[in-house]
Design an enzyme around this catalytic site. Structure first.
Site, PDB file in Angstrom:
ATOM      1  N   LYS A   1      67.181   7.852  73.666  1.00 60.07           N
ATOM      2  CA  LYS A   1      68.537   8.294  73.327  1.00 60.07           C
ATOM      3  C   LYS A   1      69.368   8.500  74.582  1.00 60.07           C
ATOM      4  O   LYS A   1      70.604   8.386  74.559  1.00 60.07           O
ATOM      5  CB  LYS A   1      68.497   9.554  72.457  1.00 60.07           C
ATOM      6  CG  LYS A   1      67.649  10.698  73.008  1.00 60.07           C
ATOM      7  CD  LYS A   1      68.371  11.610  73.942  1.00 60.07           C
ATOM      8  CE  LYS A   1      67.447  12.665  74.488  1.00 60.07           C
ATOM      9  NZ  LYS A   1      68.120  13.628  75.368  1.00 60.07           N
TER      10      LYS A   1
ATOM     11  N   THR B   1      73.043  14.027  72.225  1.00 63.10           N
ATOM     12  CA  THR B   1      73.123  13.552  73.605  1.00 63.10           C
ATOM     13  C   THR B   1      74.277  12.583  73.817  1.00 63.10           C
ATOM     14  O   THR B   1      74.862  12.520  74.900  1.00 63.10           O
ATOM     15  CB  THR B   1      71.796  12.878  74.003  1.00 63.10           C
ATOM     16  OG1 THR B   1      70.719  13.774  73.703  1.00 63.10           O
ATOM     17  CG2 THR B   1      71.756  12.546  75.481  1.00 63.10           C
TER      18      THR B   1
END
Length: 339
Positions: free
Chosen positions: A197, A254
């Site tokens: 991610k 994120t």
């Protein structure tokens, strides 16, 4: 709740925030750092100003520079040092545990892959610490910025381990009114989701600074998650893991927040800054930069198609302009979504 002795190795933002959660839960918490000035600040002022500003730490967080003193008597040890330092610190930990004659639960909380070997955090810990000195290995993953955790923003994470009883024990020491922990037995999927991610978050930051809107961001998130899942499944992960906290949850947090160093690195990338400028300006480890290279190489090795990761790699390491990379992605041959 009974008191557990826990050592946290790594006093960056996330290690400190996790130590604070544990101290608030009335555990015996030792936070290890190799920086003497940082240890002094934590113990004398209950602040870790470089990483967490003026947010106060619980008085139960006690910092050490002496690794032996930090881990002696600990039942659980968290490794929260950067990926590039994980193996070295784990090797020192092995020597220390052997000298003491102590057996512990090891928990990794670093989101990255080792350059060259492509190993996950749990694999590095298992390789460096002999089974004689570890009960099991677990990892903490999920959408969890330290800046939110320290302010008691409701935070949900998952703990993965091959031994669910160990995962449940880690779950018990962390869970409280603002920090909720789930368990699963998919180490591979949890760690792949947590590491990859960061790559997509760099792309998300670049889109933001280039002025792209919701359509482009949604496309990046969706197709980025598809890439993460493809590589994860090729490595043996449970595909359902990527629909949970360690997958889509961590990706969303994120790739949308200025608290993310990877997102901020992407913002600067979109502004035209060089990789060297970005690293120097951040002043802290940006896991996604090295992870991009590792994942690009691993995808080639495993023959997994990851066009977004390849594009981010080309921007970071081959000086391709972000808008040119986007044009190439949009110009690829079309196919069925599930392919």
């Amino acid at each position: 709740m009974s008191t557990t002795s826990i050592a946290v190795l790594g006093a960056g933002s996330w290690g400190t925030a996790l130590a604070n959660v544990l101290a608030e839960n009335h555990h015996d918490v030792r936070l290890w750092s190799h920086r003497a000035a940082q240890v002094a600040e934590i113990n004398e002022t209950h602040l870790n100003s470089k990483y967490l500003g003026e947010n106060p730490l619980h008085e139960g967080v006690v910092a050490y520079t002496d690794l032996r003193a930090a881990v002696a008597g600990a039942e659980i040890i968290l490794s929260v040092v950067p990926t590039k330092a994980t193996r070295e610190v784990a090797h020192k930990l092995q020597e220390t545990l052997a000298n003491i004659g102590q057996k512990v639960i090891l928990v990794g909380a670093t989101k990255g892959l080792e350059p060259g070997t492509y190993k996950r955090t749990s694999e590095m810990l298992a390789e460096e610490v002999d089974p004689k000195y570890r009960e099991a290995v677990a990892v903490i993953e999920g959408p969890s910025h330290a800046e939110g955790t320290i302010k008691h923003d409701p935070t949900l994470v998952s703990v993965a381990s091959d031994d669910l009883k160990v995962a449940e024990r880690v779950q018990a020491v962390f869970t409280n009114a603002s920090f909720r922990v789930y368990t699963n037995d998919d180490l591979v999927g949890s760690e792949i989701g947590g590491a990859l991610k960061n790559v997509i978050a760099i792309g998300a930051g670049a889109l933001e600074s280039l002025g792209y809107d919701a359509n482009a961001k949604a496309a990046l998130f969706t197709r980025g998650l598809a890439e993460i899942a493809r590589l994860g499944q090729a490595l043996g992960a449970n595909p359902l893991t990527f629909m949970g906290l360690a997958g889509v949850g961590d990706l969303y947090a994120t790739a949308t927040s200025v608290h993310s160093r990877n997102f901020r690195a992407g913002l600067q990338l979109g502004e035209g800054k060089s990789l060297d400028e970005i690293v120097a300006h951040m002043g802290m480890v940006i896991e996604g930069i090295s992870t991009t290279k590792v994942v690009h190489e691993l995808a080639q090795q495993k023959h997994v198609d990851m066009p977004i990761t390849k594009a981010i790699y080309q921007v970071l390491y081959e000086n391709q302009a972000p808008k040119d990379a986007i044009a190439e992605l949009m110009g690829r041959p079309v196919h069925q979504e599930g392919e």
